[in-house]
Design a protein around this motif. Sequence first.
Motif, PDB file in Angstrom:
ATOM      1  N   PHE A  50      36.407  43.535  51.934  1.00  0.00           N
ATOM      2  CA  PHE A  50      36.667  43.764  50.183  1.00  0.00           C
ATOM      3  C   PHE A  50      35.853  42.858  49.853  1.00  0.00           C
ATOM      4  O   PHE A  50      35.199  42.876  48.975  1.00  0.00           O
ATOM      5  CB  PHE A  50      37.469  44.478  49.792  1.00  0.00           C
ATOM      6  N   LEU A  51      35.764  41.913  50.209  1.00  0.00           N
ATOM      7  CA  LEU A  51      35.405  40.502  49.374  1.00  0.00           C
ATOM      8  C   LEU A  51      34.082  40.346  49.734  1.00  0.00           C
ATOM      9  O   LEU A  51      33.134  40.167  49.372  1.00  0.00           O
ATOM     10  CB  LEU A  51      36.111  38.846  49.547  1.00  0.00           C
ATOM     11  N   SER A 234      42.853  36.700  38.535  1.00  0.00           N
ATOM     12  CA  SER A 234      41.818  35.962  38.137  1.00  0.00           C
ATOM     13  C   SER A 234      40.287  36.355  37.832  1.00  0.00           C
ATOM     14  O   SER A 234      40.121  36.396  36.734  1.00  0.00           O
ATOM     15  CB  SER A 234      41.289  34.639  38.790  1.00  0.00           C
ATOM     16  N   ILE A 235      39.981  37.293  38.862  1.00  0.00           N
ATOM     17  CA  ILE A 235      38.500  37.735  38.813  1.00  0.00           C
ATOM     18  C   ILE A 235      38.912  39.133  38.180  1.00  0.00           C
ATOM     19  O   ILE A 235      38.030  39.230  36.745  1.00  0.00           O
ATOM     20  CB  ILE A 235      37.476  37.631  39.865  1.00  0.00           C
ATOM     21  N   VAL A 236      39.061  39.461  37.909  1.00  0.00           N
ATOM     22  CA  VAL A 236      40.424  40.538  37.830  1.00  0.00           C
ATOM     23  C   VAL A 236      40.222  40.919  36.303  1.00  0.00           C
ATOM     24  O   VAL A 236      39.657  41.071  35.018  1.00  0.00           O
ATOM     25  CB  VAL A 236      41.004  41.739  37.780  1.00  0.00           C
ATOM     26  N   THR A 237      41.136  39.832  35.310  1.00  0.00           N
ATOM     27  CA  THR A 237      40.859  39.212  34.813  1.00  0.00           C
ATOM     28  C   THR A 237      40.019  39.213  33.838  1.00  0.00           C
ATOM     29  O   THR A 237      39.782  39.624  32.566  1.00  0.00           O
ATOM     30  CB  THR A 237      41.942  37.669  33.542  1.00  0.00           C
ATOM     31  N   ILE A 238      39.080  38.334  34.050  1.00  0.00           N
ATOM     32  CA  ILE A 238      38.057  37.293  33.177  1.00  0.00           C
ATOM     33  C   ILE A 238      36.502  39.091  33.335  1.00  0.00           C
ATOM     34  O   ILE A 238      36.320  39.478  32.288  1.00  0.00           O
ATOM     35  CB  ILE A 238      37.221  36.338  34.050  1.00  0.00           C
ATOM     36  N   LEU A 276      33.427  30.516  43.477  1.00  0.00           N
ATOM     37  CA  LEU A 276      34.072  29.520  43.177  1.00  0.00           C
ATOM     38  C   LEU A 276      36.212  29.478  42.919  1.00  0.00           C
ATOM     39  O   LEU A 276      37.037  28.602  44.042  1.00  0.00           O
ATOM     40  CB  LEU A 276      34.014  28.594  41.837  1.00  0.00           C
ATOM     41  N   ILE A 277      36.029  30.863  42.300  1.00  0.00           N
ATOM     42  CA  ILE A 277      37.135  30.626  42.428  1.00  0.00           C
ATOM     43  C   ILE A 277      38.313  30.886  43.261  1.00  0.00           C
ATOM     44  O   ILE A 277      39.052  30.894  43.774  1.00  0.00           O
ATOM     45  CB  ILE A 277      37.401  32.208  41.173  1.00  0.00           C
ATOM     46  N   TYR A 278      37.511  32.066  44.643  1.00  0.00           N
ATOM     47  CA  TYR A 278      37.568  32.326  45.907  1.00  0.00           C
ATOM     48  C   TYR A 278      37.750  31.513  47.000  1.00  0.00           C
ATOM     49  O   TYR A 278      38.722  31.128  47.806  1.00  0.00           O
ATOM     50  CB  TYR A 278      36.886  33.112  46.382  1.00  0.00           C
ATOM     51  N   SER A 279      37.111  30.013  46.453  1.00  0.00           N
ATOM     52  CA  SER A 279      37.020  29.287  47.450  1.00  0.00           C
ATOM     53  C   SER A 279      37.845  27.884  47.168  1.00  0.00           C
ATOM     54  O   SER A 279      38.438  27.300  47.892  1.00  0.00           O
ATOM     55  CB  SER A 279      35.665  28.335  47.381  1.00  0.00           C
ATOM     56  N   LEU A 280      38.420  27.809  45.607  1.00  0.00           N
ATOM     57  CA  LEU A 280      39.279  26.716  45.568  1.00  0.00           C
ATOM     58  C   LEU A 280      40.498  27.370  45.315  1.00  0.00           C
ATOM     59  O   LEU A 280      41.232  26.321  45.237  1.00  0.00           O
ATOM     60  CB  LEU A 280      38.989  25.720  43.532  1.00  0.00           C
ATOM     61  N   ARG A 281      40.667  28.610  45.205  1.00  0.00           N
ATOM     62  CA  ARG A 281      42.469  28.510  45.019  1.00  0.00           C
ATOM     63  C   ARG A 281      43.179  29.912  45.902  1.00  0.00           C
ATOM     64  O   ARG A 281      43.703  30.368  45.695  1.00  0.00           O
ATOM     65  CB  ARG A 281      42.217  29.842  44.053  1.00  0.00           C
ATOM     66  N   ASN A 282      41.381  30.150  47.451  1.00  0.00           N
ATOM     67  CA  ASN A 282      42.101  30.032  48.300  1.00  0.00           C
ATOM     68  C   ASN A 282      42.459  29.315  49.390  1.00  0.00           C
ATOM     69  O   ASN A 282      41.451  29.015  49.989  1.00  0.00           O
ATOM     70  CB  ASN A 282      41.184  31.296  48.950  1.00  0.00           C
TER      71      ASN A 282
END
Length: 317
Positions: A50-51, A234-238, A276-282
């Motif tokens: 999905f990503l 995080s992505i959903v919120t933004i 960046l969100i997916y790479s830094l928080r995953n």
Amino acid sequence: MLLGFTSERDISVILFIFFLLIYILTLLGNITIIALIRFEATLRTPMYFFLNNFSYLEISYTTTTVPRMLSDLFSGNMAISFNSCLTQMYFFFLFGTTEFFILALMGFDRYLAICYPLHYSNIMNKHFCCQLVIGSWISGCLVPIVPTIVLSRKPFCGSKIINHFFCDVGPLVKLSSPDTFFLDCFILMISAVVVLSSLLLITMSYVFIISAILRISSSSGRHKAFSTCASHFSIVTIFFGTVIFMYVRPSSGENYQMDKAVSVFYSVVTPAFNPLIYSLRNNEVKRALMKAFKRKRNDWEHLGVISSIKLDANSRH
């Protein structure tokens, strides 16, 4: 005619450089995510399937508007044909609508993984994942068709100036005819159905996810479960926050500058932050990225050794 951001040449140059850097960052980040998922066996799971689709959508979504905007800022020629304007509007909402559905699927995937771990692999098999994604793409293609057809048949007999940097549906509706009440209501209804139905599915998924996580006895288990959802949340919120402000509300009247600022945030800036969100928080993505770097470094060192052996052999001859 698109008014864009400013008629001042110096400011246009600064904006051109800024948006060009953001666009390059968006392309590099999402292409890196796609490449990692394609070549790293550990990331061949439904979540990253999905990503992978979401990254393709982010590239397409920004490419619909940013290259044209960069061209306008660089050349100063803000004219756009009627057919090109409608085409840009259609594809912008096609990719945006599909993103909502993919984000909803990602939330549903996390719900099954955490709440039904023993049945997860049987439910989210490859065939079912493909069906879900194809359904999202088809729905994304169908949703903007009616507004586009209706707008294409409007007279547009007044002003030809669009106070925006791309052909957004709101400014186009305002120019289409004197009486736009029913069209405004129709577009608001479509936007509300797409955005709020996706948000409802995501919210329900997270209610069950949080309930299941709180029942986990160990703190490490709770932390691991939460970490698998942090990037998506995080992505959903933004993304949902900015789009709801923009589309799922009554007409903003003459507040065009606010609309343009919000549009820049969700259509240009946010897609650059998502990789960046997916790479830094995953942690899985970080491990795959480090593995890819190490593998590439080993390849370079191996090539260096081979080159030195060849040079040594040639010097002996």
